[in-house]
Scaffold this motif. Structure first.
Motif: not given
Length: 195
Positions: A112, A115, A131
């Motif tokens: 995460c 990302y 993820t």
């Protein structure tokens, strides 16, 4: 031929017959961080209900997951040993629990935090993608009931948590080694250095 570190964040290129997107041309691992431009291998069933399962009954531990094994097989079958650099995947949970530790892989899925850092360059895929970040860790009996949730990215680019035994896709990422790869311009195409 040009050094691959000249790729720009968000630039698409071809490598090993896959289309990739450059996320970071000077990544801290020493290479070019890239992610596949499309969710990978829908024919490889990432929806069998056991994609993140392990022998303890945890559904969200990327370290022991089937998806990590599939990506490792991909790394061995598609890439040679020198074209990719190992990357540390931090498996800290969304709630800060670090019980799952870290793993080092050459083909992996983003966390995460990664990302969030690179979201401006990551395509909005036509399917949700996993993820590597668990909602919480399930090694402790108090968390065992929550060991099925993994963070996902929706088609809109939003992050959420979802049960790992439902169907999702993956967008493999890797760190390309600039010492063994060159860039050929046209639509950027990365190829191995011939000696």
């Amino acid at each position: 031929m040009t050094n691959i570190t000249t790729l720009r964040p968000g630039e698409h290129f071809m490598f090993k017959n896959f289309e990739w997107v450059c996320l970071d041309p000077n990544h801290s691992d020493g290479g070019v961080l890239a992610i596949m431009a499309k969710p990978w291998a829908e024919d490889v069933k990432f929806c069998q209900g056991d994609i993140f399962a392990d022998e303890k009954g945890n559904w969200n531990n990327y370290r022991t997951s089937n998806v990590r094994g599939i990506l490792s097989d991909m790394a061995n079958a598609v890439f040679d040993g020198e074209s990719l650099l190992a990357h540390t995947v931090d498996l800290v949970a969304d709630n800060g629990d670090s019980a799952y530790g870290t793993v080092k892989d050459t083909v992996f899925i983003l966390t995460c935090d990664e990302y969030r850092k690179y979201r401006d360059y990551i395509p909005h895929y036509d399917r949700w993608i996993w993820t590597a970040t668990p909602w919480c860790c399930g090694d402790d009996d108090s968390d065992a009931g929550h060991a099925s949730s993994v963070r996902v990215v929706y088609t809109t680019g939003q992050l959420d948590n979802f049960c790992a035994y439902y169907e999702q896709s993956v967008a493999p990422a890797c760190v390309l080694n600039p010492k063994s790869l060159n860039l050929r311009q046209s639509m950027a195409y990365v190829e191995e250095v011939s000696e």
